[in-house]
Design a protein around this motif. Structure first.
Motif, PDB file in Angstrom:
ATOM      1  N   SER A 260     -38.337  13.836 -73.040  1.00 31.77           N
ATOM      2  CA  SER A 260     -37.183  13.870 -73.853  1.00 31.77           C
ATOM      3  C   SER A 260     -37.135  15.160 -74.767  1.00 31.77           C
ATOM      4  CB  SER A 260     -36.918  12.620 -74.647  1.00 31.77           C
ATOM      5  OG  SER A 260     -36.797  11.544 -73.774  1.00 31.77           O
ATOM      6  N   ASN A 261     -36.052  15.753 -74.775  1.00 30.47           N
ATOM      7  CA  ASN A 261     -35.825  17.130 -75.693  1.00 30.47           C
ATOM      8  C   ASN A 261     -34.660  16.958 -76.471  1.00 30.47           C
ATOM      9  OD1 ASN A 261     -36.004  19.448 -76.718  1.00 30.47           O
ATOM     10  ND2 ASN A 261     -35.009  20.588 -74.977  1.00 30.47           N
ATOM     11  N   THR A 262     -34.980  16.815 -77.926  1.00 30.85           N
ATOM     12  CA  THR A 262     -33.844  16.681 -78.930  1.00 30.85           C
ATOM     13  C   THR A 262     -33.395  17.969 -79.308  1.00 30.85           C
ATOM     14  OG1 THR A 262     -34.607  14.341 -79.448  1.00 30.85           O
ATOM     15  CG2 THR A 262     -33.178  15.436 -80.950  1.00 30.85           C
ATOM     16  N   GLN A 263     -32.281  18.252 -79.444  1.00 25.65           N
ATOM     17  CA  GLN A 263     -31.675  19.485 -80.221  1.00 25.65           C
ATOM     18  C   GLN A 263     -30.681  18.981 -81.350  1.00 25.65           C
ATOM     19  OE1 GLN A 263     -32.275  22.582 -78.982  1.00 25.65           O
ATOM     20  NE2 GLN A 263     -33.817  21.736 -77.866  1.00 25.65           N
ATOM     21  N   ILE A 264     -30.531  19.854 -82.320  1.00 29.03           N
ATOM     22  CA  ILE A 264     -29.861  19.506 -83.509  1.00 29.03           C
ATOM     23  C   ILE A 264     -28.645  20.493 -83.148  1.00 29.03           C
ATOM     24  CG2 ILE A 264     -29.395  20.183 -86.113  1.00 29.03           C
ATOM     25  CD1 ILE A 264     -31.412  18.059 -85.500  1.00 29.03           C
ATOM     26  N   VAL A 265     -27.152  19.856 -83.368  1.00 28.43           N
ATOM     27  CA  VAL A 265     -26.003  20.512 -83.122  1.00 28.43           C
ATOM     28  C   VAL A 265     -25.606  21.350 -84.365  1.00 28.43           C
ATOM     29  CG1 VAL A 265     -23.633  20.115 -82.911  1.00 28.43           C
ATOM     30  CG2 VAL A 265     -25.074  18.782 -81.749  1.00 28.43           C
ATOM     31  N   GLU A 266     -25.607  22.822 -84.064  1.00 25.92           N
ATOM     32  CA  GLU A 266     -25.776  23.768 -85.171  1.00 25.92           C
ATOM     33  C   GLU A 266     -24.307  24.137 -85.542  1.00 25.92           C
ATOM     34  OE1 GLU A 266     -28.313  24.773 -86.861  1.00 25.92           O
ATOM     35  OE2 GLU A 266     -29.899  23.867 -85.516  1.00 25.92           O
ATOM     36  N   LYS A 267     -23.210  23.946 -84.485  1.00 24.66           N
ATOM     37  CA  LYS A 267     -21.960  24.562 -84.812  1.00 24.66           C
ATOM     38  C   LYS A 267     -20.725  23.625 -84.460  1.00 24.66           C
ATOM     39  CE  LYS A 267     -21.569  27.316 -80.790  1.00 24.66           C
ATOM     40  NZ  LYS A 267     -21.237  28.517 -80.400  1.00 24.66           N
ATOM     41  N   SER A 268     -19.577  23.462 -84.762  1.00 22.87           N
ATOM     42  CA  SER A 268     -18.673  22.673 -84.666  1.00 22.87           C
ATOM     43  C   SER A 268     -18.350  22.943 -83.103  1.00 22.87           C
ATOM     44  CB  SER A 268     -17.271  23.037 -85.401  1.00 22.87           C
ATOM     45  OG  SER A 268     -17.625  22.559 -86.814  1.00 22.87           O
ATOM     46  N   GLY A 269     -17.875  21.826 -82.413  1.00 28.22           N
ATOM     47  CA  GLY A 269     -17.273  21.958 -81.169  1.00 28.22           C
ATOM     48  C   GLY A 269     -17.147  20.932 -80.420  1.00 28.22           C
ATOM     49  N   ASP A 270     -16.965  21.095 -79.208  1.00 26.39           N
ATOM     50  CA  ASP A 270     -16.668  19.511 -78.208  1.00 26.39           C
ATOM     51  C   ASP A 270     -18.021  19.341 -77.598  1.00 26.39           C
ATOM     52  OD1 ASP A 270     -16.777  21.607 -75.893  1.00 26.39           O
ATOM     53  OD2 ASP A 270     -14.756  21.793 -76.403  1.00 26.39           O
ATOM     54  N   LEU A 271     -18.577  18.196 -77.178  1.00 25.48           N
ATOM     55  CA  LEU A 271     -19.681  17.738 -76.409  1.00 25.48           C
ATOM     56  C   LEU A 271     -19.380  16.579 -75.506  1.00 25.48           C
ATOM     57  CD1 LEU A 271     -21.940  17.752 -79.717  1.00 25.48           C
ATOM     58  CD2 LEU A 271     -22.165  19.417 -77.686  1.00 25.48           C
ATOM     59  N   ASP A 272     -20.017  16.616 -74.391  1.00 24.11           N
ATOM     60  CA  ASP A 272     -19.822  15.633 -73.346  1.00 24.11           C
ATOM     61  C   ASP A 272     -21.093  14.677 -73.425  1.00 24.11           C
ATOM     62  OD1 ASP A 272     -17.323  16.019 -72.574  1.00 24.11           O
ATOM     63  OD2 ASP A 272     -17.752  17.628 -71.327  1.00 24.11           O
ATOM     64  N   ILE A 273     -21.047  13.558 -73.212  1.00 20.84           N
ATOM     65  CA  ILE A 273     -22.108  12.584 -72.943  1.00 20.84           C
ATOM     66  C   ILE A 273     -22.848  12.545 -71.412  1.00 20.84           C
ATOM     67  CG2 ILE A 273     -22.910  10.106 -72.988  1.00 20.84           C
ATOM     68  CD1 ILE A 273     -20.666   9.782 -75.220  1.00 20.84           C
TER      69      ILE A 273
END
Length: 141
Positions: A45-58
């Motif tokens: 598993s690799n975890t990333q912090i979301v750094e900027k505003s925007g859209d994301l999909d699951i």
């Protein structure tokens, strides 16, 4: 036609000045190799912090999950940041044409998650009365 939800989440883990962040974790299978994964059931598993505003999909091939976490408050059991996992229900993304009023009014419905900085007066991602708007006043303005 089912309507997508436009909930605002404001968990304030540890207070409003403590550095809450959104992270996503993607999980991948390990190659079935005798030295690395002899039984063929390993994964990483690799975890990333979301750094900027925007859209994301699951929905991705990597089995993406989201969590709101506070890196300043650690879990006593595993030493990882205290967090809340986001369980988004399955949804049909918006099927209307991008140049239609339906799309302009409900532009938040083309992705499962939108990330924005907190603003006190922004309670709804698609403006207060989505079905009465002329469009282009919501999350994508």
């Amino acid at each position: 036609m089912p309507m997508a939800t436009q909930d605002r989440i404001d968990p304030a883990i540890g207070g409003y000045t403590s550095g809450n962040t959104l992270a996503y974790t993607e999980t991948y299978p390990l190659p079935h190799e005798p030295s690395l994964n002899p039984h063929g059931n390993g994964y990483i598993s690799n975890t990333q912090i979301v750094e900027k505003s925007g859209d994301l999909d699951i929905e991705t091939q990597a089995g993406r999950t989201f969590s709101i976490q506070n890196p300043n408050i650690l879990n006593r059991v595993d030493g990882k940041p205290f967090s809340y996992k986001i369980n988004a229900p399955p949804m049909q993304k918006l099927l209307a044409s991008p140049d239609s009023y339906h799309f302009k009014r409900a532009e938040f419905a083309d992705h499962e998650i939108y990330v924005t900085k907190y603003k006190e007066d922004e309670l709804f991602s698609g403006v207060k009365f989505t079905n009465q708007s002329r469009g282009r006043h919501g999350i994508k303005r």
